[in-house]
Structures are given as structure tokens and as C-alpha cells.
Design a protein around this motif. Structure first.
Motif, PDB file in Angstrom:
ATOM      1  N   GLY A 106      10.657  -9.041  -7.591  1.00  0.00           N
ATOM      2  CA  GLY A 106      12.210  -8.416  -8.806  1.00  0.00           C
ATOM      3  C   GLY A 106      12.705  -7.679  -8.084  1.00  0.00           C
ATOM      4  N   GLY A 107      12.681  -7.139  -6.452  1.00  0.00           N
ATOM      5  CA  GLY A 107      13.771  -6.291  -5.739  1.00  0.00           C
ATOM      6  C   GLY A 107      14.547  -6.973  -5.486  1.00  0.00           C
ATOM      7  N   PHE A 108      14.266  -8.287  -5.052  1.00  0.00           N
ATOM      8  CA  PHE A 108      15.231  -8.858  -4.306  1.00  0.00           C
ATOM      9  C   PHE A 108      16.172  -9.805  -5.409  1.00  0.00           C
ATOM     10  N   THR A 109      16.373  -9.647  -6.789  1.00  0.00           N
ATOM     11  CA  THR A 109      16.806 -10.046  -7.646  1.00  0.00           C
ATOM     12  C   THR A 109      18.087  -9.242  -8.505  1.00  0.00           C
ATOM     13  N   ARG A 110      16.537  -7.299  -8.683  1.00  0.00           N
ATOM     14  CA  ARG A 110      17.449  -6.505  -9.066  1.00  0.00           C
ATOM     15  C   ARG A 110      19.187  -5.765  -9.129  1.00  0.00           C
ATOM     16  N   ASN A 111      19.801  -6.318  -8.144  1.00  0.00           N
ATOM     17  CA  ASN A 111      21.168  -6.503  -7.373  1.00  0.00           C
ATOM     18  C   ASN A 111      21.143  -7.765  -5.928  1.00  0.00           C
ATOM     19  N   GLY A 112      20.965  -8.541  -6.839  1.00  0.00           N
ATOM     20  CA  GLY A 112      20.534 -10.193  -5.574  1.00  0.00           C
ATOM     21  C   GLY A 112      22.175 -10.346  -4.929  1.00  0.00           C
ATOM     22  N   GLY A 113      23.268 -10.068  -5.554  1.00  0.00           N
ATOM     23  CA  GLY A 113      24.667 -10.549  -4.427  1.00  0.00           C
ATOM     24  C   GLY A 113      25.076  -9.123  -3.483  1.00  0.00           C
ATOM     25  N   GLN A 114      24.369  -8.143  -4.095  1.00  0.00           N
ATOM     26  CA  GLN A 114      24.970  -7.035  -2.800  1.00  0.00           C
ATOM     27  C   GLN A 114      23.371  -7.325  -1.887  1.00  0.00           C
ATOM     28  N   LEU A 115      22.009  -7.345  -2.019  1.00  0.00           N
ATOM     29  CA  LEU A 115      21.009  -7.502  -1.128  1.00  0.00           C
ATOM     30  C   LEU A 115      21.706  -8.054  -0.485  1.00  0.00           C
ATOM     31  N   ALA A 116      22.005  -9.770  -0.871  1.00  0.00           N
ATOM     32  CA  ALA A 116      22.531 -11.222  -0.351  1.00  0.00           C
ATOM     33  C   ALA A 116      23.686 -10.845   0.975  1.00  0.00           C
ATOM     34  N   PHE A 117      24.821  -9.753   0.276  1.00  0.00           N
ATOM     35  CA  PHE A 117      26.256  -9.303   1.254  1.00  0.00           C
ATOM     36  C   PHE A 117      25.065  -8.674   2.215  1.00  0.00           C
ATOM     37  N   MET A 118      24.290  -7.479   2.299  1.00  0.00           N
ATOM     38  CA  MET A 118      23.498  -6.595   3.349  1.00  0.00           C
ATOM     39  C   MET A 118      22.646  -7.660   3.997  1.00  0.00           C
TER      40      MET A 118
END
Length: 260
Positions: A106-118
Motif C-alpha cells: 500500500g505504500g506504493f498506492t497511498r499517493n500513487g500518482g505523485q510517487l510515480a512522478f517522483m
């Protein structure tokens, strides 16, 4: 989504200043997290060790053994985004919640869009570094320097350009690695912890934290480089331990440096 939360409703982040030797406390806390849930940490470490083997084999197969070193160095740039599950494990343990494989993902999906940008930002930095390394290699050794894979190490050792290549390459790598460290030191665990934030907001906080704590963060970056380099020596085997340890410690660095 982060953009759906009004800026005024977001809690401001205050940067704390810490002692230069504070990274030892982060490593100690990270070790406790790792020992509390070793199955999660060593799974991540083992997966990244396997990824290192695959990368090295692909580069050898492509007869680009020279790229193994810059590609391995680029690992420092992209590793923080890969550790989102470890940050989530530390967050769950801190909150007194069960730490399971499913929950950590869930760490990858809690803020998925912004983590993907990073992730895109860090991957672009990594790819840019590989291209810069290739350019430096060609400038130093020339386009006609094409020994066989077996002869490459000795050919480089005999070349008078080896020392300039190492100096220039190390300097260029240090600049890019420093930039990657500054923008990701606390931004990614912060995005996991606070899903209402955007990547740019988290990057701003991360850079401020690094600038406010130059001694501690330089020491922390040095420890990461030394530990990871030592872990890579036995054909990446040490990553199975170092990756989860540094990942959990990075969560505690974030919690220590940022008062959210």
C-alpha cells in the motif's frame, strides 16, 4: 488525489535541525524495524539483489561491461522510490498496525500518482547519468577504443586516460547523485505518510531539510554510499541487508527532520 485537497487545508511542514551524528540513531531505529519484520525487509532486499544480477547479466550480454559501474552508481538515484513499501512498513509499525506484505504494498498506492512522478524524475536522472558516463568514456578513450570484453579491464588499466576518466566520471556522478539525494532524502517517505501532498511540495521540503542540516545529511549520504558500495562488492549480495536497513532508517530520518 493530492490536487483535490485545498492548499490551506494542508498542514505546514517545519524543518528540525539535528546533530551531525544523528544518522546513527536513524540506523539504530531502522535496524529495530527490520528485526521486527524481517520477512518484509529481506524480501525487498532479495528482490533488489536479483534485479542487480539481471542488470549485470544484461549488460554483459550486450557487451557493454563498461556500463555496469555507472548503472550501479545510478542505483543510488532510483533506490528511494523502490523503498516505498519499506517506508510503509515503518509507518504501520509506528502506528501500532499489523505489518504484512499486502499492507506494505500500500505504500506504493497511498499517493500513487505523485510517487510515480517522483519515480519518473529519478529514472530520468539515472538515464541521464548513464548517457553522460557513455559520453565521458568516449571522450576519454576515443571512439576507436573497442577491445573485447575479456581484454577491456587490462586495456583500461594500461591507458593513460584511466585516471582522468575516473576523476571526471566520479565528479559528474557526485553532482547528479547529490541532486537526486537532495530531492528524495525525505520527499518519498513524506509522500507515503501524507497522501494529500504533491511531489513538488515534498521535494521542496526535502531540499529545505538537506540545506538546514548540511552536516547530518552529508554524513547520512556518505553512510549510504559506503554501505551500498560495500554491499555491491560481493556481486550485490549485501544489498539484501543494506537496502531494508537504509530504507527503514530513511523513514526515521524523515520523522526526525520534518515536523508535519
Amino acid at each position: 488525489m493530492p490536487s483535490d485537497v485545498p492548499a490551506a487545508a494542508r498542514r505546514p511542514a517545519t524543518i528540525r535541525t539535528v546533530a551531525p551524528d544523528r544518522p546513527w540513531a536513524w540506523l539504530t531505529a531502522g535496524w529495530r524495524d527490520l528485526m521486527a519484520n524481517p520477512q518484509v525487509g529481506f524480501f525487498y532486499g532479495g528482490a533488489l539483489t536479483l534485479a542487480g544480477w539481471v542488470l549485470a547479466m544484461l549488460l554483459l550480454w550486450a557487451r557493454t561491461a563498461w556500463a555496469i559501474l555507472p548503472a550501479s552508481a545510478g542505483f543510488f538515484m532510483v533506490a528511494p522510490i523502490l523503498a516505498a513499501g519499506l517506508y510503509e512498513a515503518s509507518r504501520l509499525r509506528e502506528a501500532g498496525q499489523p505489518v504484512t506484505f499486502a499492507a506494505c504494498m500500500g505504500g506504493f498506492t497511498r499517493n500513487g500518482g505523485q510517487l510515480a512522478f517522483m519515480g519518473v524524475v529519478l529514472v530520468v536522472l539515472h538515464l541521464f547519468w548513464v548517457r553522460v558516463a557513455a559520453l565521458i568514456f568516449m571522450l576519454m578513450f576515443g571512439i576507436n577504443f573497442t577491445p573485447s570484453l575479456e581484454a577491456l579491464p587490462m586495456a583500461m588499466l594500461r591507458s593513460e586516460m584511466l585516471l582522468p576518466f575516473l576523476i571526471v566520471g566520479t565528479g559528474a556522478g557526485a553532482v547528479l547523485a547529490g541532486a537526486a539525494f537532495a530531492i528524495s532524502a525525505v520527499s518519498i517517505p513524506m509522500l507515503v505518510d501524507r497522501p494529500e501532498l504533491t511531489a513538488m511540495e515534498a521535494i521542496s521540503v526535502s531540499v529545505r531539510a538537506v540545506l538546514a542540516n548540511p552536516g547530518a545529511m552529508l554524513f547520512w549520504a556518505g553512510l549510504i554510499v559506503v554501505f551500498t558500495a560495500m554491499a555491491m562488492v560481493p556481486f550485490f549480495l549485501g544489498l539484501a541487508l543494506v537496502i531494508p536497513l537504509v530504507g527503514h532508517a530513511t523513514w526515521h530520518a524523515y520523522r526526525d527532520l520534518v515536523q508535519a
